[in-house]
Design a protein around this motif. Structure first.
Motif, PDB file in Angstrom:
ATOM      1  N   GLY A  25       0.972  -1.094  -0.277  1.00 13.55           N
ATOM      2  CA  GLY A  25      -0.180  -0.396   0.330  1.00 13.55           C
ATOM      3  C   GLY A  25       0.789   1.129   0.246  1.00 13.55           C
ATOM      4  O   GLY A  25       2.323   1.196   0.192  1.00 13.55           O
ATOM      5  N   GLY A  26       0.541   2.700  -0.505  1.00 12.71           N
ATOM      6  CA  GLY A  26       1.214   3.919  -0.593  1.00 12.71           C
ATOM      7  C   GLY A  26       1.915   3.854  -1.127  1.00 12.71           C
ATOM      8  O   GLY A  26       2.924   5.062  -1.472  1.00 12.71           O
ATOM      9  N   VAL A  27       1.870   3.137  -2.573  1.00 15.18           N
ATOM     10  CA  VAL A  27       2.658   3.052  -3.359  1.00 15.18           C
ATOM     11  C   VAL A  27       3.150   3.690  -5.040  1.00 15.18           C
ATOM     12  O   VAL A  27       1.385   3.968  -5.012  1.00 15.18           O
ATOM     13  N   PRO A  28       3.749   5.052  -5.288  1.00 19.03           N
ATOM     14  CA  PRO A  28       3.051   5.748  -6.520  1.00 19.03           C
ATOM     15  C   PRO A  28       2.685   5.525  -7.917  1.00 19.03           C
ATOM     16  O   PRO A  28       3.726   4.500  -7.819  1.00 19.03           O
ATOM     17  N   LEU A  29       2.414   5.840  -8.912  1.00 18.38           N
ATOM     18  CA  LEU A  29       2.369   5.791  -9.662  1.00 18.38           C
ATOM     19  C   LEU A  29       1.696   6.689 -10.631  1.00 18.38           C
ATOM     20  O   LEU A  29       1.673   7.399 -10.002  1.00 18.38           O
ATOM     21  N   ALA A  30       3.046   6.518 -11.756  1.00 18.90           N
ATOM     22  CA  ALA A  30       3.184   6.696 -12.871  1.00 18.90           C
ATOM     23  C   ALA A  30       2.815   6.307 -14.298  1.00 18.90           C
ATOM     24  O   ALA A  30       3.481   5.006 -14.133  1.00 18.90           O
ATOM     25  N   LEU A  31       2.681   7.122 -15.314  1.00 14.56           N
ATOM     26  CA  LEU A  31       3.189   6.558 -16.575  1.00 14.56           C
ATOM     27  C   LEU A  31       4.874   6.804 -17.054  1.00 14.56           C
ATOM     28  O   LEU A  31       5.201   7.546 -16.472  1.00 14.56           O
ATOM     29  N   PRO A  35       6.819  10.144 -15.840  1.00 10.69           N
ATOM     30  CA  PRO A  35       6.738   9.805 -14.396  1.00 10.69           C
ATOM     31  C   PRO A  35       7.340  10.250 -13.321  1.00 10.69           C
ATOM     32  O   PRO A  35       6.932  10.138 -12.327  1.00 10.69           O
ATOM     33  N   ASP A  36       7.240  11.538 -13.942  1.00 14.72           N
ATOM     34  CA  ASP A  36       7.406  13.261 -12.276  1.00 14.72           C
ATOM     35  C   ASP A  36       5.758  13.552 -11.862  1.00 14.72           C
ATOM     36  O   ASP A  36       5.552  14.761 -11.418  1.00 14.72           O
ATOM     37  N   VAL A  37       4.354  12.792 -13.307  1.00 18.45           N
ATOM     38  CA  VAL A  37       3.506  13.124 -12.609  1.00 18.45           C
ATOM     39  C   VAL A  37       2.540  12.178 -12.001  1.00 18.45           C
ATOM     40  O   VAL A  37       2.363  11.239 -12.475  1.00 18.45           O
ATOM     41  N   GLU A  38       2.498  11.809 -10.771  1.00 16.19           N
ATOM     42  CA  GLU A  38       1.746  11.355  -9.915  1.00 16.19           C
ATOM     43  C   GLU A  38       0.551  11.014 -10.044  1.00 16.19           C
ATOM     44  O   GLU A  38      -0.105  11.625 -10.267  1.00 16.19           O
ATOM     45  N   LEU A  39      -0.532   9.282 -10.949  1.00 17.10           N
ATOM     46  CA  LEU A  39      -1.343   9.552 -11.270  1.00 17.10           C
ATOM     47  C   LEU A  39      -1.997   8.832 -10.161  1.00 17.10           C
ATOM     48  O   LEU A  39      -3.573   9.137  -9.717  1.00 17.10           O
ATOM     49  N   GLY A  40      -1.486   8.583  -8.174  1.00 19.28           N
ATOM     50  CA  GLY A  40      -2.220   7.881  -8.165  1.00 19.28           C
ATOM     51  C   GLY A  40      -2.012   6.954  -7.116  1.00 19.28           C
ATOM     52  O   GLY A  40      -0.287   6.545  -6.813  1.00 19.28           O
ATOM     53  N   ARG A  41      -1.822   6.613  -5.579  1.00 17.83           N
ATOM     54  CA  ARG A  41      -1.457   5.661  -4.187  1.00 17.83           C
ATOM     55  C   ARG A  41      -2.107   4.644  -4.631  1.00 17.83           C
ATOM     56  O   ARG A  41      -3.428   4.617  -4.805  1.00 17.83           O
ATOM     57  N   SER A  42      -1.441   3.369  -4.479  1.00 13.36           N
ATOM     58  CA  SER A  42      -1.845   1.990  -3.651  1.00 13.36           C
ATOM     59  C   SER A  42      -2.307   1.946  -2.740  1.00 13.36           C
ATOM     60  O   SER A  42      -2.185   2.608  -1.788  1.00 13.36           O
ATOM     61  N   ARG A  43      -3.510   1.476  -2.428  1.00 14.08           N
ATOM     62  CA  ARG A  43      -4.740   1.233  -1.481  1.00 14.08           C
ATOM     63  C   ARG A  43      -3.809  -0.278  -0.356  1.00 14.08           C
ATOM     64  O   ARG A  43      -3.139  -0.238  -0.625  1.00 14.08           O
ATOM     65  N   PRO A  44      -4.176   0.219   0.755  1.00  6.81           N
ATOM     66  CA  PRO A  44      -3.120  -0.887   1.930  1.00  6.81           C
ATOM     67  C   PRO A  44      -3.480  -2.204   0.905  1.00  6.81           C
ATOM     68  O   PRO A  44      -2.878  -3.116   1.943  1.00  6.81           O
TER      69      PRO A  44
END
Length: 208
Positions: A25-31, A35-44
């Motif tokens: 959980g809490g892992v930032p994701l991008a394309l 790569p500098d544009v965070e699209l969201g994070r994983s849930r727990p």
């Protein structure tokens, strides 16, 4: 894994897991193209749901997810396809490695191919069968004139080995360290089958 109908908003869902199949959980994701544009994070529970908007939505086909967090090494990524299936991102703790490669006399070896290879137990902790020949990241470099090499954000896992290949020498594979190292020394033995050879024959004039 894709929703949205106007071509400008694309929804992507999936999971982020560790090498043992555990949710992260809490892992930032991008394309990868932004790569500098965070699209969201994983849930727990490791699940994520992302929305690609604007220019990102227009160029989503074939784009792969990346993790802009130096704590993690990306082991397996997923690329956004047209198929309606969740994406799977697999991570390992990241570490930096460095050192040098020498021959059995201690002389540095230049242009040695250093790479990290996965073993057969890479995805043994997963209930689903994952293909180790596709979507698995690669790490490789070559040594410089002093035999030195460095590899950044390598996977800190016993499921990988550090391999060395050089013409005229036997390949060598060593267990991957589980902590950052900058002082590794790899000794390569000469290949006894790669010695000098003798070619015999005749030299003829053009008229025989």
């Amino acid at each position: 894994a894709l929703t949205g109908t106007d071509g400008r908003v694309v929804g992507v869902r999936g999971s982020v897991l560790g090498l043992a199949g555990e949710p992260l959980g809490g892992v930032p994701l991008a394309l990868e193209q932004a790569p500098d544009v965070e699209l969201g994070r994983s849930r727990p529970d490791g699940a994520f749901e992302l929305e690609l908007r604007g220019p990102l939505a227009g160029g989503w086909k074939g784009s792969c997810l990346v993790v802009p967090d130096a704590r993690f090494a990306l082991v397996r990524t997923s690329c956004v396809r047209e198929e309606e299936r969740p994406l799977l991102v697999v991570l390992a703790p990241a570490l930096d490695l460095g050192g040098r490669v020498v021959d059995d006399q201690g002389a540095p070896l230049e242009e040695v191919d250093r790479r990290i290879e996965s073993g057969p137990m890479l995805f043994s902790g997963f209930t689903q069968v994952l293909d180790q020949t596709s979507d698995v990241e690669s790490w490789s470099t070559t040594t410089d004139a002093s035999g030195r090499f460095s590899l950044a954000r390598c996977p800190g896992s016993a499921a990988f080995v550090l391999a060395a290949y050089a013409p005229g020498f036997l390949p060598r594979r060593t267990p991957l360290p589980q902590s950052p190292r900058s002082d590794l020394e790899i000794v390569l033995a000469r290949d006894p089958q790669a010695g000098d050879c003798t070619v015999a024959g005749r030299v003829l004039r053009a008229d025989g």
